[in-house]
Every structure is written in C-alpha cells, then in structure tokens.
Design an enzyme around this catalytic site. Structure first.
Site, PDB file in Angstrom:
ATOM      1  N   GLY A 243       6.750  44.769  84.695  1.00  0.00           N
ATOM      2  CA  GLY A 243       7.282  44.062  85.861  1.00  0.00           C
ATOM      3  C   GLY A 243       8.798  44.094  85.844  1.00  0.00           C
ATOM      4  N   SER A 244       9.376  43.080  86.463  1.00  0.00           N
ATOM      5  CA  SER A 244      10.832  43.079  86.604  1.00  0.00           C
ATOM      6  C   SER A 244      11.509  42.659  85.298  1.00  0.00           C
ATOM      7  CB  SER A 244      11.227  42.088  87.696  1.00  0.00           C
ATOM      8  OG  SER A 244      10.878  40.782  87.269  1.00  0.00           O
ATOM      9  N   GLY A 248      10.543  39.893  82.288  1.00  0.00           N
ATOM     10  CA  GLY A 248      10.591  40.211  80.860  1.00  0.00           C
ATOM     11  C   GLY A 248      11.513  39.290  80.088  1.00  0.00           C
ATOM     12  N   GLU A 265       7.643  46.656  79.712  1.00  0.00           N
ATOM     13  CA  GLU A 265       7.999  47.797  80.569  1.00  0.00           C
ATOM     14  C   GLU A 265       8.639  47.194  81.804  1.00  0.00           C
ATOM     15  OE1 GLU A 265       7.823  50.727  79.690  1.00  0.00           O
ATOM     16  OE2 GLU A 265       6.164  50.896  78.273  1.00  0.00           O
ATOM     17  N   CYS A 299       8.543  52.455  88.740  1.00  0.00           N
ATOM     18  CA  CYS A 299       9.634  52.086  87.802  1.00  0.00           C
ATOM     19  C   CYS A 299      10.479  53.308  87.539  1.00  0.00           C
ATOM     20  CB  CYS A 299       9.162  51.630  86.442  1.00  0.00           C
ATOM     21  SG  CYS A 299       7.632  50.861  86.350  1.00  0.00           S
TER      22      CYS A 299
END
Ligand code: UN1
Length: 511
Positions: A243-244, A248, A265, A299
């Site tokens: 995710g963003s 994270g 990630e 991404c």
C-alpha cells in the site's frame, strides 16, 4: 475539463457478469450487508456484502494458528501439492477471474488476464520451491563437529493487499507462504472483495481436494480496523503489507513494537533515463506502457522521465503523438488501452497534483482531461498526462497514484542518476541506452538506488522469478521469486558434535 464520453457497460450488466463469473467459480456471494462491492467502470455499487467483525478476525487468526501447528510438520513437497492444485484451478478459471479483476479494479482485458497469469506463474514457482527450501552446511572450526542451517515455517502470515493487484500480490505471498509451511489470513483491499472471495474459494477447494487443513487460509473482508487486528495480533508472525508509504509508516513500527516481522511494499516514484543512443521506437513503447498502462495505478508505474537534452524534443514529440492516440474507456473493449481510475478521489488527487505542478512552472504537453460519460457520472476516466518540468519539485517527488508522467532533461549521466535517485522512494527504475558502459554504470552500486533496475525495458511488468520490492520509503521488502521465501521462514543454526570430546569454540578452556 471534460472530453467526449466513453460508451460503457451499465452497472446492471456488470452485476450480472460478476454474478455469472462467481457462479462459474462456485462462489456463493454472502449478499445483504452494508459492505459494498463496487465497480470503477461506472463508479457504482454492485452488491452489499457482509464485512468481518472483530470476533471473525479473532477466530480467523486462532483457526489459522491451529492449522499452522499441523501444516508446519507436513513435508514441504506435500505442501507443494496444495499450491499445484491451486495453480491448476487458476488455469481452469482464468477467464472468469480476469473478468472480476476488470470489474473491480478496472484493468483492461489483456492486463487482467496477465494478472491471473502472474498467479499461475507464482504457483508453479512455489511448487518447485517446496522441494528447494535449502539451508547451508558450514565448515565448523572444531574437529568432529558439523555446523548447519535449517529453515522452519514462521507461523500465521497476515497479508494486507491493495486494489491495484488485487489477486497477484495475494498469490505471491500465499503460494510462497504455504509452500514454506505458514498459514495465511488475508485482508484484501475494501475495493476488491469479489476477486478475493473467488481466490479464497479456489484455495479452500484445493485444500479440500488434497486433504490439507481448510484453515491454512482465511479471508477477512473489511475495513482498516480488520487490518489493524492483524497488525497488532502477536500470533501473526509476519505482516506482509502492500500500500502507500503512509500506511507502511504506521504498520512497520506497530508490528516491530511487538517484535513481529513485517514485509512492506510501499510507494514508488519510478523513473526512466533515456540516453542519446537509445532506440527510440523501443523506448516509446516501453515508456507508454509503463506510464499509461493500468491507468498509472501500478506501484511500478513510470512517473518520471529523465531525457538527454539532445533527444528530448524528438522523444517528447513522439510521446505526445502516442498519448493523443491512446484509446480510453471500457476496459472490456478489446481496443481500449486505458481503463478507469479506481475512484473519483484518485481523479481529484491527479487534478490537484496537476494544478500544483502547473503553479510551480510545469507545462502540460498532452492529456489531462476527464472523459465523462453521462451514463456514469461517478466513474473516473482520465487521459494520461505528460508534463514538462524544469526541476524536481515537491509534487514531482511525491507518488500520485494516477497516470502523470513528468519529463525532465539532463546533460550528463551523472546528473541524470542524481536526479533519478533524488526522491524518497526506491522501487523500480530503468535506462534506455545502447551504450554498454552507461547501462553498467546505471546498474552499479553508484547507479540506481532501487530494488528493481532495468535496461531497455520499462519500470513495470516484472516477472515473478526475480525478487520484487524496493528501498527507502518503498519499505525494503522482497516478495515473489529468487530467495524472497526466506522472509516467510525462520532459520536455526545447528552445531552437532559427533566426536567424544567437548571442545569449546574460540579455544576457550573451562573445567
Ligand atoms: C504492484 O503494482 O503492486 O511489476 C505490483 C509489475 C507487476 C507487479 C506490480 N508484476 O508491474
């Protein structure tokens, strides 16, 4: 600004198509709740589903943990049989699964099929892996001793995934985790519950067929609170979250505070350098796929182009021409290359980034208009946009999850690499050049600082065989191929004394 309207399927047609696909897959939709499946094709809700409660989350982790206690002692090649069966079922249902990916994530047909292929590929990989969980034997300094390394399963893996690869990223984690002897609790994106139900159903079916415990996999549909339970539960040994960077930044410290492991990630701000010797035909194709493909919502999407000043004008001209020809609209239409953004919130973020970068001197070279259909005012179709910028301002250094490609120019390779690395994220990167020395410098320790560095190919569309992940604010995780499996296992170092003497290391004498 708005432009001509795309012809779109109706929400009613999409609902029928989703139900038909789910029916073919054997999934019964738990309809009736207020957790909605929706489609970005029209921006409307499809059905109300039941979301998981706090009690469901607790039970899922407890059940997955109980299953782990059996699964960890099942021989790894037997565990591989479950993953093999999953791969077979994915092959059989490829078309219906791709339909769900298109309906919920808005991917064009070819990319939706590619996403399912990526799942099949990682299953094949993980089946092989189930016979290759190797440890090392190390020369001991003591006579009559053997030193070895053994790899063991970790426990329950909590997988938190994003809307843009709603199925493939789950499969990277799940196929590998299962082969490694872990069990999985999955919290998918709130935006993609239907494809999640389908994946969970196929895996449960595979488990029944091969005689594996059913609770090796549990699905939790729900919002952020459900994900937070996985983050904070000490029985969840590894939290693998996609995710963003903002997400994270919260997940990493929370998992670390309980000494859990996390695999992150997060955001990318991927760039390509285009050198004077580049094959421009190849570069244009690679750039347009990486920047406008998946409507800029990977991404790995190409977000910055760093072009040598001598070829900038020619390349930009060719890109502008290619951008003007991009077919935008219904992702089920075989001619479409750019489907919808996931939501009007994404469109707002795109427009706000464009307004800010223009205020900072950026010039729009192509695209940027909304394509509005009278029949679907809640859908967010947008023209991918090319923006010329003179410097890497704060907007350029941010990841906007939309098809915006910023074009910068450079004079020396050193300057290009400096610009390239001067962003907080470090996922994917590439250089287009025919000059081997330039390519090798880009790939060297003094070159790209990303987890993925390519030559003469765009930043997106990695194969599953390599490890996938990035540095800096991308989070440092590695998933998918190569030896990424090690993140899903723990190692033990074994010293075995087969002599009749007790000898101490470092020549220590005692007694
Ligand atoms: C992602 O965008 O989260 O390399 C994953 C790629 C795909 C995976 C992208 N294989 O573009």
């Amino acid at each position: 600004m708005t432009s001509d309207s795309p012809a779109l399927p109706t929400t009613h047609e999409l609902r029928a198509r989703a139900l038909a696909g789910l029916g073919n897959l054997g999934v019964t939709v738990p309809e009736g709740g207020d957790f909605h499946a929706r489609t970005p094709l029209t921006g409307e809700n499809l059905f109300g589903l039941q979301a998981a409660t706090a009690g469901d989350a607790e039970a899922a982790v407890a059940d997955a943990h109980a299953a782990f206690l059996t699964w960890r002692s099942t021989p790894a090649p037997r565990r591989g049989e479950l993953v093999r069966r999953l791969g077979e079922l994915l092959r059989e249902h490829k078309s219906d699964l791709a339909d769900l990916v298109t309906i919920e994530a808005g991917k064009i047909r070819s990319e939706a099929l590619g996403e399912v292929q990526e799942m099949i590929d990682i299953c094949d990989f993980a089946v092989g892996l189930s016979r290759q969980l190797y440890g090392r034997t190390i020369a001991s300094e003591r006579p009559g001793h053997r030193l070895a390394e053994t790899w063991h399963p970790l426990g329950v893996v909590g997988v938190v995934s994003a809307f843009n690869f709603p199925a493939a990223v789950w499969s990277w984690n799940t196929a590998v985790a299962l082969a490694c002897g872990d069990t999985v609790v999955w919290k998918p994106s709130e935006l993609t519950p239907l494809i999640s139900l389908a994946c969970d159903h196929l895996l449960c079916r595979a488990a029944d067929e091969v005689g594996a415990p059913r609770d090796v996999h549990r699905l939790l549909l729900g919002d952020r609170a459900v994900g937070e339970r996985l983050v904070d539960d000490p029985r969840v040994a590894l939290v693998s979250a996609t995710g963003s960077t903002r997400m994270g930044r919260e997940v990493g410290p929370r998992v670390a505070a309980r000494f859990g492991r996390s695999l992150l990630e997060l955001g990318g701000n991927n760039a390509a350098i285009v050198a004077p010797s580049a094959d421009l035909d190849l570069a244009v194709q690679g750039i347009v796929f990486a920047a406008a493909g998946t409507a800029g919502q990977r991404c790995t999407t190409l977000r910055r182009l760093i072009v040598h000043r001598d070829i900038a004008e020619t390349l930009v001209e060719r890109l502008v021409a290619a951008y003007r020809r991009l077919p935008i609209g219904d992702p089920f239409d075989e001619n479409t290359l750019v489907g919808p953004l996931i939501s009007t919130a994404s469109l707002d973020a795109m427009n706000s980034a464009l307004a800010r970068v223009q205020a900072q001197g950026g010039k729009v070279l192509a695209g940027g208009n909304r394509r509005l259909s009278q029949a679907a005012p809640r859908a967010a179709y947008a023209e991918p946009v090319l923006v010329r910028v003179d410097e890497q301002t704060d907007v350029v250094r941010e990841e906007t999850f939309a098809p915006i490609l910023y074009v910068l120019t450079y004079d020396t390779l050193e300057e290009a690499i400096e610009l390239h690395n001067d962003v907080p994220q470090g996922l994917s990167s590439s250089i287009f050049t025919r000059d081997q020395q330039e390519a090798e410098i880009f790939l060297s320790a003094a070159g790209s600082d990303c987890g993925i560095a390519n030559v003469n190919i765009g930043t997106s569309g990695a194969e599953i065989g390599g490890a996938f992940g990035g540095e800096k604010e991308t989070g440092g995780g590695r998933e998918s191929g190569s030896d990424a499996w090690k993140a899903y296992m723990r190692s033990a170092t074994n010293t075995i004394n087969y002599s009749s003497e007790l000898s101490l290391a470092q020549n220590v004498s005692f007694l």
